[in-house]
Design a protein around this motif. Sequence first.
Motif, PDB file in Angstrom:
ATOM      1  N   GLN A 143      34.284 -64.704  22.095  1.00  0.00           N
ATOM      2  CA  GLN A 143      35.361 -64.987  21.151  1.00  0.00           C
ATOM      3  C   GLN A 143      34.839 -65.224  19.735  1.00  0.00           C
ATOM      4  N   VAL A 146      35.352 -62.494  16.904  1.00  0.00           N
ATOM      5  CA  VAL A 146      36.635 -62.219  16.244  1.00  0.00           C
ATOM      6  C   VAL A 146      36.543 -62.659  14.794  1.00  0.00           C
ATOM      7  N   GLY A 152      42.170 -59.587  12.078  1.00  0.00           N
ATOM      8  CA  GLY A 152      41.253 -59.699  13.198  1.00  0.00           C
ATOM      9  C   GLY A 152      41.515 -58.647  14.265  1.00  0.00           C
ATOM     10  N   TYR A 153      40.822 -58.796  15.390  1.00  0.00           N
ATOM     11  CA  TYR A 153      41.028 -57.914  16.514  1.00  0.00           C
ATOM     12  C   TYR A 153      40.798 -58.717  17.774  1.00  0.00           C
ATOM     13  N   TYR A 154      41.125 -58.130  18.906  1.00  0.00           N
ATOM     14  CA  TYR A 154      41.122 -58.859  20.161  1.00  0.00           C
ATOM     15  C   TYR A 154      39.846 -58.572  20.937  1.00  0.00           C
TER      16      TYR A 154
END
Length: 444
Positions: A143, A146, A152-154
């Motif tokens: 995580q 990110v 942002g992105y997943y």
Amino acid sequence: MSKRITDSQLIGEIGESAAKTRFLNIGFQFDGRSRLEAGIDGIAEVMDDGTPLAKMIAVQVKATDKAKYSNETDEGFTYLLRTEDLQYWRNSNLPVIIVLYRRSDETFYWKEIPNAFSVDERKLVFDKAADFLNHQAADSIAQLTVPKAGHGYYVPPLGGGEEALVNMLPIKLPAEIFVASTPYTAKQAMAILFDADEPSRFEWAIKGRTFWSFHDPRNECTAQIVDEDQVDVIDTSMIAHHEDIDEQHNFSFLLRQLLRHQFGRDLGWDKERKVFYFLAEAENQTRVFKYQSAVNRAEADVVNAVKDKKDKDRIAFVRHHAFAARFELMLDQWFLILSPTYHFTTNGFIPHSYPAALLAGKKRLDNNASLRGQVIMWHRFLSGSEVPDDDLFGPHQTDERYLEFDPPPVVSLPTTVPEKAWGSVKAKKTGEDSNDLLEGLELD
């Protein structure tokens, strides 16, 4: 004089090799850097079941042979960062973590180095349970890739899926609603009922001199505020499913008033924070609610009189289970969106002067499982189901049951949501009592 490799150099090499092995074991790639490195020992790449994701984390390894860390206890310790390392890491375009390796017990602990970390905040506080570097840490480390700015992105959680409980309770509405004309505004009508000799009831709404309620106003105190010869009974869906957003807001207000009335014996209303909370039965007394959880019979201290840590004969504060309620119409179905929280008083009745600090402390302790349990508990209470006959809680709603609640929906997720994604847990200060300010906070 012959050349000699120092113990410090040797343990440093051992630490980097051990860290590489640990990252490979949890499913990440790890590439060490050259001897010209100035504060980054290697780059870890996130992988999902062997597939590289091109998401990188910079890693600095600090190794020791068997020395204890500063302020070390069974629960945690502190670690002081070097000023020159902090200044170097602040320029990194990758997230940076520090890994502490101790050879004597083969332990690995990790911590993110926040980009905004200042040289005056060099002390890291480690929790041995939460910050241990193993398979359970993989999602939390992933995580970090990110971006903190922009949309942002997943980064998908790694591993298998799970079932998620949605904090939305479908509402079953009465089939009919009473609509009447009234010569009064809402404020005028409330003043009339307050001044009346008989008990008042306020689970109604007035808009544009039109009165709505699920009870027949002609048979109650509300007969004083309507034109009794202008009362109609219509299908609830004609109002509840209106396309006009203002009409939906008015109906939402009616549902909130109805909730307050239906559960008024046991739920209070905090007007300032707009939350419902369990009422205390007596001063400085804990109140228990027994119910059927997802698997087993359970009970919760829905009103918890917390004792002072230093003076066991004194109550520090009283914590009440609470929830913020929002009513939403989705595809011709009304839902109660329920957000669990807490309400604080000094003795069960007097509002606490500093509830924000107590709430922040308790929220830091909440995790996915506790929030899930609270949603289930609230559904059991609001639906009036699964309550044992011998429960001391007693009846928890009026004889009028206009609102019924179905169980919250369950959604199957393709991947598991990492625990830390629910919120950051503030590390405890090792060697200090974390309840000095938030006395007596504990999980129910």
